[in-house]
Structure formats: C-alpha cells, structure tokens
Scaffold this motif. Structure first.
Motif, PDB file in Angstrom:
ATOM      1  N   ILE A  13       0.923  -1.151  -0.055  1.00  0.00           N
ATOM      2  CA  ILE A  13       0.158   0.143   0.142  1.00  0.00           C
ATOM      3  C   ILE A  13       0.883   1.264  -0.161  1.00  0.00           C
ATOM      4  N   ALA A  14       1.984   1.173   0.711  1.00  0.00           N
ATOM      5  CA  ALA A  14       2.644   2.453   0.641  1.00  0.00           C
ATOM      6  C   ALA A  14       3.611   2.573  -0.639  1.00  0.00           C
ATOM      7  N   ILE A  15       4.009   1.549  -1.332  1.00  0.00           N
ATOM      8  CA  ILE A  15       4.550   1.666  -2.817  1.00  0.00           C
ATOM      9  C   ILE A  15       3.399   2.399  -3.479  1.00  0.00           C
ATOM     10  N   LEU A  16       2.110   1.652  -3.300  1.00  0.00           N
ATOM     11  CA  LEU A  16       1.019   2.444  -4.303  1.00  0.00           C
ATOM     12  C   LEU A  16       1.084   3.695  -4.039  1.00  0.00           C
ATOM     13  N   PHE A  17       1.070   4.260  -2.819  1.00  0.00           N
ATOM     14  CA  PHE A  17       0.692   5.489  -2.442  1.00  0.00           C
ATOM     15  C   PHE A  17       1.680   6.460  -2.952  1.00  0.00           C
ATOM     16  N   GLU A  18       2.927   6.096  -2.597  1.00  0.00           N
ATOM     17  CA  GLU A  18       4.347   6.564  -3.177  1.00  0.00           C
ATOM     18  C   GLU A  18       4.181   7.088  -4.852  1.00  0.00           C
ATOM     19  N   GLU A  19       3.691   6.104  -5.252  1.00  0.00           N
ATOM     20  CA  GLU A  19       3.512   6.197  -7.085  1.00  0.00           C
ATOM     21  C   GLU A  19       2.300   7.429  -7.254  1.00  0.00           C
ATOM     22  N   GLU A  20       1.377   7.375  -6.398  1.00  0.00           N
ATOM     23  CA  GLU A  20       0.336   8.175  -6.588  1.00  0.00           C
ATOM     24  C   GLU A  20       0.832   9.419  -6.107  1.00  0.00           C
ATOM     25  N   CYS A  21       1.542   9.769  -5.199  1.00  0.00           N
ATOM     26  CA  CYS A  21       2.348  11.102  -4.620  1.00  0.00           C
ATOM     27  C   CYS A  21       2.915  11.418  -6.022  1.00  0.00           C
ATOM     28  N   ALA A  22       3.865  10.318  -6.563  1.00  0.00           N
ATOM     29  CA  ALA A  22       4.989  11.345  -7.597  1.00  0.00           C
ATOM     30  C   ALA A  22       4.150  11.438  -8.883  1.00  0.00           C
ATOM     31  N   HIS A  23       2.896  11.017  -8.984  1.00  0.00           N
ATOM     32  CA  HIS A  23       2.014  11.257 -10.247  1.00  0.00           C
ATOM     33  C   HIS A  23       1.072  12.690  -9.834  1.00  0.00           C
ATOM     34  N   GLY A  24       1.028  13.100  -8.633  1.00  0.00           N
ATOM     35  CA  GLY A  24       0.494  14.106  -8.285  1.00  0.00           C
ATOM     36  C   GLY A  24      -1.172  13.843  -8.158  1.00  0.00           C
ATOM     37  N   GLN A  25      -1.292  12.687  -7.723  1.00  0.00           N
ATOM     38  CA  GLN A  25      -2.757  12.253  -7.619  1.00  0.00           C
ATOM     39  C   GLN A  25      -3.319  12.303  -6.064  1.00  0.00           C
ATOM     40  N   VAL A  26      -2.336  12.515  -4.971  1.00  0.00           N
ATOM     41  CA  VAL A  26      -2.511  12.601  -3.901  1.00  0.00           C
ATOM     42  C   VAL A  26      -2.963  14.053  -3.121  1.00  0.00           C
ATOM     43  N   THR A  27      -4.130  14.104  -2.701  1.00  0.00           N
ATOM     44  CA  THR A  27      -4.509  15.283  -1.909  1.00  0.00           C
ATOM     45  C   THR A  27      -4.673  15.034  -0.421  1.00  0.00           C
ATOM     46  N   ALA A  28      -5.480  16.143   0.057  1.00  0.00           N
ATOM     47  CA  ALA A  28      -5.761  15.765   1.622  1.00  0.00           C
ATOM     48  C   ALA A  28      -7.128  14.834   1.807  1.00  0.00           C
ATOM     49  N   ALA A  29      -7.428  14.144   0.656  1.00  0.00           N
ATOM     50  CA  ALA A  29      -8.700  13.341   0.370  1.00  0.00           C
ATOM     51  C   ALA A  29      -8.253  11.983   0.898  1.00  0.00           C
ATOM     52  N   VAL A  30      -7.148  11.721   1.617  1.00  0.00           N
ATOM     53  CA  VAL A  30      -6.523  10.446   2.070  1.00  0.00           C
ATOM     54  C   VAL A  30      -7.340  10.016   3.228  1.00  0.00           C
ATOM     55  N   LYS A  31      -7.533   8.733   3.485  1.00  0.00           N
ATOM     56  CA  LYS A  31      -8.083   8.286   4.390  1.00  0.00           C
ATOM     57  C   LYS A  31      -7.350   8.201   5.708  1.00  0.00           C
ATOM     58  N   PHE A  32      -7.267   8.259   6.730  1.00  0.00           N
ATOM     59  CA  PHE A  32      -6.383   8.325   7.953  1.00  0.00           C
ATOM     60  C   PHE A  32      -5.653   7.107   8.075  1.00  0.00           C
ATOM     61  N   GLN A  33      -6.649   6.124   7.761  1.00  0.00           N
ATOM     62  CA  GLN A  33      -5.933   4.692   7.997  1.00  0.00           C
ATOM     63  C   GLN A  33      -4.729   4.539   6.965  1.00  0.00           C
ATOM     64  N   LYS A  34      -4.870   5.073   5.822  1.00  0.00           N
ATOM     65  CA  LYS A  34      -3.450   5.194   4.810  1.00  0.00           C
ATOM     66  C   LYS A  34      -2.519   6.035   5.319  1.00  0.00           C
ATOM     67  N   VAL A  35      -2.848   7.237   5.915  1.00  0.00           N
ATOM     68  CA  VAL A  35      -1.679   8.164   6.683  1.00  0.00           C
ATOM     69  C   VAL A  35      -0.875   7.289   7.696  1.00  0.00           C
ATOM     70  N   ILE A  36      -1.560   6.456   8.330  1.00  0.00           N
ATOM     71  CA  ILE A  36      -1.055   5.678   9.567  1.00  0.00           C
ATOM     72  C   ILE A  36      -0.133   4.747   8.965  1.00  0.00           C
ATOM     73  N   GLU A  37      -0.604   4.008   7.727  1.00  0.00           N
ATOM     74  CA  GLU A  37       0.297   3.036   7.341  1.00  0.00           C
ATOM     75  C   GLU A  37       1.716   3.886   6.647  1.00  0.00           C
ATOM     76  N   MET A  38       1.302   4.840   5.814  1.00  0.00           N
ATOM     77  CA  MET A  38       2.344   5.469   5.410  1.00  0.00           C
ATOM     78  C   MET A  38       3.626   5.886   6.644  1.00  0.00           C
ATOM     79  N   TRP A  39       2.898   6.306   7.770  1.00  0.00           N
ATOM     80  CA  TRP A  39       3.766   6.692   8.714  1.00  0.00           C
ATOM     81  C   TRP A  39       4.533   5.697   9.462  1.00  0.00           C
ATOM     82  N   ALA A  40       3.883   4.494   9.274  1.00  0.00           N
ATOM     83  CA  ALA A  40       4.595   3.265  10.108  1.00  0.00           C
ATOM     84  C   ALA A  40       5.800   2.940   8.977  1.00  0.00           C
ATOM     85  N   THR A  41       5.618   3.021   7.924  1.00  0.00           N
ATOM     86  CA  THR A  41       6.796   2.495   7.063  1.00  0.00           C
ATOM     87  C   THR A  41       7.696   3.474   6.732  1.00  0.00           C
ATOM     88  N   GLU A  42       7.228   4.461   6.568  1.00  0.00           N
ATOM     89  CA  GLU A  42       8.334   5.637   6.207  1.00  0.00           C
ATOM     90  C   GLU A  42       8.984   6.579   7.202  1.00  0.00           C
TER      91      GLU A  42
END
Length: 141
Positions: A13-42
């Motif tokens: 999930i973190a890799i997919l999210f990073e790819e979304e970030c690299a392509h400018g697809q991520v905004t603040a509309a991210v679910k809190f769970q996804k941010v927790i997962e990012m924070w945990a791995t990164e």
C-alpha cells in the motif's frame, strides 16, 4: 492474516501511495488509515525501537476502527475527543473491563498527534486537531 502478511500488505500500500504521490494524484482526501500506514513504513519503522513499534501497533488497532475510515482533512478535534472519551468508559480495557488509564489515553492521543504532524510535514493538512483535545479526569464508577 499473519504479521508477516500484514507487513507485506502495508508495504504494498505504501508503494502504491508513493507512486500516486509521484504522479500528483494525492490530496488531502486520503483516509486516515492510509496515512497511518505511510507513517509506519516511512517513519516509525526507521526511527522507533521494536518495543515502541509493538505498542504503536496495538494503539493503531484501536485508532483505525474508530478514525481510519475518515479523510485526514475532515478529522476534527471533536472526532478525536469522542474517541478518547470512549477509552474512558467501562469495557475499554479488554483485559479487565475497566476504562483505560489516563497514561494509556495520553499514548493514544500522542500517537494520533504524531500521525497529524507527519501529515503536516507532507502538506496533507495544515493543522493538528489534537492540540485542541483534552484528556478529562473522569470519575471511575
């Protein structure tokens, strides 16, 4: 799901999210769970001791069902306050059926606050609603 499988899923999930970030697809509309997962791995896995990671994993197990489905930019101090208040009720402690201690409640608030501080650094949100939350001194019945 085993711990190893869960870890692989979080990394995927973190890799997919990073790819979304690299392509400018991520905004603040991210679910809190996804941010927790990012924070945990990164962040957490690179900077925290194993005992701290274990405690944070347990805390995440309570936070994700309560707040994980919400968009991070929509979480308010009231949402967090309601969650913390639920920890002060009888039955919150799964081992003895009592409320959680104030120390444990502070750890939950600190965990959530850390996630928001991480999101602020990534420009996902502009403020940390945890700064407006208090841990009330409740009478134990």
């Amino acid at each position: 799901m085993s711990a190893k499988q869960a870890e692989k899923e979080v990394q995927r999930i973190a890799i997919l999210f990073e790819e979304e970030c690299a392509h400018g697809q991520v905004t603040a509309a991210v679910k809190f769970q996804k941010v927790i997962e990012m924070w945990a791995t990164e962040y957490a896995e690179l900077n925290h001791r194993s005992t701290t990671l274990q405690r944070e994993h347990l805390i995440a197990g309570r936070v994700i069902p309560a707040l994980g489905y919400l968009r991070i930019d929509k979480i308010t101090a009231r949402d967090i306050q309601k969650f913390l208040n639920s920890l002060a009720k009888h039955g919150a402690n799964k081992r003895n059926g009592k409320p959680l201690s104030q120390k444990t409640m502070r750890r939950h608030l600190s965990f959530i606050s850390s996630i928001f501080e991480y999101a602020i650094r990534l420009d996902m949100v502009g403020a940390n609603p945890c700064s407006k939350v208090i841990i009330a001194i409740l009478l134990r019945r």
